[in-house]
Design a protein around this motif. Structure first.
Motif, PDB file in Angstrom:
ATOM      1  N   TRP A  52       0.789  -1.239   0.000  1.00  0.00           N
ATOM      2  CA  TRP A  52       0.000   0.000   0.000  1.00  0.00           C
ATOM      3  C   TRP A  52       0.816   1.282   0.000  1.00  0.00           C
ATOM      4  O   TRP A  52       0.506   2.200  -0.769  1.00  0.00           O
ATOM      5  N   HIS A  56       0.634   4.463  -2.611  1.00  0.00           N
ATOM      6  CA  HIS A  56      -0.001   5.670  -2.076  1.00  0.00           C
ATOM      7  C   HIS A  56       0.841   6.903  -2.408  1.00  0.00           C
ATOM      8  O   HIS A  56       0.296   7.932  -2.849  1.00  0.00           O
ATOM      9  N   GLU A 269     -10.046  -3.815   7.593  1.00  0.00           N
ATOM     10  CA  GLU A 269      -9.890  -2.674   6.683  1.00  0.00           C
ATOM     11  C   GLU A 269      -8.997  -1.594   7.292  1.00  0.00           C
ATOM     12  O   GLU A 269      -9.263  -0.407   7.192  1.00  0.00           O
ATOM     13  N   HIS A 271      -6.250  -0.515   6.355  1.00  0.00           N
ATOM     14  CA  HIS A 271      -5.567   0.319   5.374  1.00  0.00           C
ATOM     15  C   HIS A 271      -6.528   1.250   4.623  1.00  0.00           C
ATOM     16  O   HIS A 271      -6.076   2.105   3.859  1.00  0.00           O
ATOM     17  N   THR A 272      -7.833   1.092   4.846  1.00  0.00           N
ATOM     18  CA  THR A 272      -8.803   1.938   4.138  1.00  0.00           C
ATOM     19  C   THR A 272      -9.712   2.651   5.141  1.00  0.00           C
ATOM     20  O   THR A 272      -9.342   3.660   5.721  1.00  0.00           O
ATOM     21  N   ASP A 273     -10.906   2.093   5.375  1.00  0.00           N
ATOM     22  CA  ASP A 273     -11.916   2.784   6.172  1.00  0.00           C
ATOM     23  C   ASP A 273     -11.507   2.998   7.630  1.00  0.00           C
ATOM     24  O   ASP A 273     -11.926   3.976   8.258  1.00  0.00           O
ATOM     25  N   ASN A 332     -16.114   9.629   8.278  1.00  0.00           N
ATOM     26  CA  ASN A 332     -15.171   8.553   8.592  1.00  0.00           C
ATOM     27  C   ASN A 332     -14.832   8.536  10.077  1.00  0.00           C
ATOM     28  O   ASN A 332     -14.812   7.465  10.707  1.00  0.00           O
ATOM     29  N   PRO A 346     -13.914   6.637   3.196  1.00  0.00           N
ATOM     30  CA  PRO A 346     -12.524   6.620   3.668  1.00  0.00           C
ATOM     31  C   PRO A 346     -12.090   7.951   4.259  1.00  0.00           C
ATOM     32  O   PRO A 346     -12.760   8.977   4.101  1.00  0.00           O
ATOM     33  N   SER A 351      -6.353   7.109   3.720  1.00  0.00           N
ATOM     34  CA  SER A 351      -6.766   5.752   3.366  1.00  0.00           C
ATOM     35  C   SER A 351      -6.194   5.353   2.010  1.00  0.00           C
ATOM     36  O   SER A 351      -6.014   6.192   1.128  1.00  0.00           O
ATOM     37  N   ASN A 352      -5.915   4.080   1.847  1.00  0.00           N
ATOM     38  CA  ASN A 352      -5.450   3.561   0.566  1.00  0.00           C
ATOM     39  C   ASN A 352      -6.585   3.632  -0.451  1.00  0.00           C
ATOM     40  O   ASN A 352      -7.730   3.328  -0.143  1.00  0.00           O
ATOM     41  N   GLY A 353      -6.271   4.032  -1.665  1.00  0.00           N
ATOM     42  CA  GLY A 353      -7.286   4.113  -2.716  1.00  0.00           C
ATOM     43  C   GLY A 353      -7.036   5.295  -3.626  1.00  0.00           C
ATOM     44  O   GLY A 353      -6.919   6.435  -3.152  1.00  0.00           O
TER      45      GLY A 353
END
Length: 385
Positions: A52, A56, A269, A271-273, A332, A346, A351-353
């Motif tokens: 990640w 990122h 989650e 790495h995200t939410d 969030n 997120p 957050s990752n994405g």
């Protein structure tokens, strides 16, 4: 007196002069937040740049370059592209419903399959809706913005994408669109009479909406939010683990890379939410509060930029982007702390994405463009051309 006011009109169009008008405080804060995100993604991957953290940083570098390029675009071009961007995004949202074009993953059809890549039209709509509403209100009179039958136009502009995105289903993005639209209408001078009636209508419709409109998994999330302890190993697992992670961090946290809930993968989650919960576990109340102060700085600086714009379009467009960003953080944070249902929103730039990061940075490209071109005067009228 500002540097822009001291330059001749012809010189204001030079890129070198425009570059000096960028708000570097905002730029530094955005980079700091993204840097904290990369550090946390490195940590929750147990001290690894993959899968990640490295991506990122690469994404942010590309998006940062795009933001700086967009900040050089004259505000009049954003103005002229507002309606085409809105209707184009609306067509893409509708195209998801066409068999063979919509891509389904995790039980939701939110992406448009173009063969070589997939795009998420709801993310494009978050910027397009802000632009379209800002343009409509730019041409509206004070009375039309406050209390007038013509308010049906911005209401429909908000309602159409809200319905399409909610049907995917993507409740988090639908809420962001609806709340951002409402924030722009409020900033434009909406009458308190309409606000009170609309607020009462929304409150009265919450329970019927939960019972008869929401999908089963969405309804389960709401019920879990109300009582997560009822199913701690099932639907309530995410919220319970998030609360444990945040509470165990205490005042100063367990230390960087030493969070047991995130490192041992109890926190879902992460790495995200739920990356905010990982921050709280490793850096405690002080670290998470410091992170929120950075977000607050971005919001306050952006609102200041909105107030400096000479055009109503620039003010409302910047306020709309700021509202979207603030809602990301608010929803969030509330979700992670168990103060709101888990709706898949997120933490921006942490957050990752890539899709959300691209949307956020395009939005701040608009904010910077408003700062750089704050003296630009735009024509009145809210027609298509």
């Amino acid at each position: 007196m500002t540097a822009s006011a001291l330059t001749r009109p012809g010189e204001r169009d030079r890129l070198t002069v425009k570059f000096t008008q960028i708000d570097w405080r905002l730029l530094v804060l955005l980079c700091a937040i993204a840097g904290m995100g990369a550090a946390m993604l490195y940590s929750v991957a147990q001290g690894s740049w993959e899968p990640w953290a490295a991506k990122h940083l690469i994404r942010f570098g590309v998006c940062l370059a795009a933001m700086l390029a967009l900040s050089m675009v004259n505000l009049k071009w954003w103005f002229h592209l507002a309606y085409p961007a809105y209707f184009g995004s609306l067509v893409l949202l509708a195209a998801i419903e066409v068999p063979g074009l919509g891509y389904t993953a995790m039980g939701a059809t939110r992406w448009l399959d173009l063969g070589v890549t997939r795009i998420q039209p709801s993310e494009l709509m978050k910027i397009a809706l802000v632009l379209a509403l800002a343009r409509w209100y730019h041409g509206a009179t004070a009375q039309e913005a406050r209390f007038h039958w013509k308010l049906i136009y911005p209401a429909l502009m908000i309602g159409a994408p809200f319905a399409l995105v909610a049907h995917q289903p993507d409740l988090g993005s639908a809420l962001l669109l609806g709340m951002t639209g409402a924030a722009i209408m409020f900033a434009a001078g909406l009458s308190w009479k309409i606000i009170v009636v609309a607020g009462g209508t929304v409150l009265a419709g919450v329970w019927p909406f939960i019972q008869f409109v929401m999908h089963d998994y969405q309804r389960d999330r709401v019920l879990t939010f109300l009582n997560p302890e009822a199913d701690p190993s099932g639907e309530g697992y995410q919220i319970m683990q998030s609360k444990i992670a945040m509470g165990s961090g205490g005042l100063l946290g367990k230390g960087y890379g030493l969070g047991s809930q995130s490192q041992l993968e109890f926190l879902p989650e992460r790495h995200t939410d739920f990356i905010f919960a990982a921050v709280s576990e490793e850096f405690g109340f002080v670290g998470s509060f410091g992170m929120l102060l950075c977000y607050l700085g971005v919001i306050l600086i952006s609102l200041r930029i909105a107030s400096l714009s000479h055009s109503h379009f620039g003010r409302l467009a910047t306020a709309g982007v700021t509202a979207t960003f603030a809602l990301y953080v608010l929803i969030n944070g509330a979700m992670v702390m168990g103060l709101a249902p888990v709706v898949g929103v997120p933490m921006p730039l942490m957050s990752n994405g890539g899709t959300v990061m691209l949307t956020v940075m395009i939005g701040f490209g608009l904010v910077m463009a408003t700062r750089v071109h704050r003296y630009v005067e735009l024509p009145k009228g809210n027609g298509l051309f």
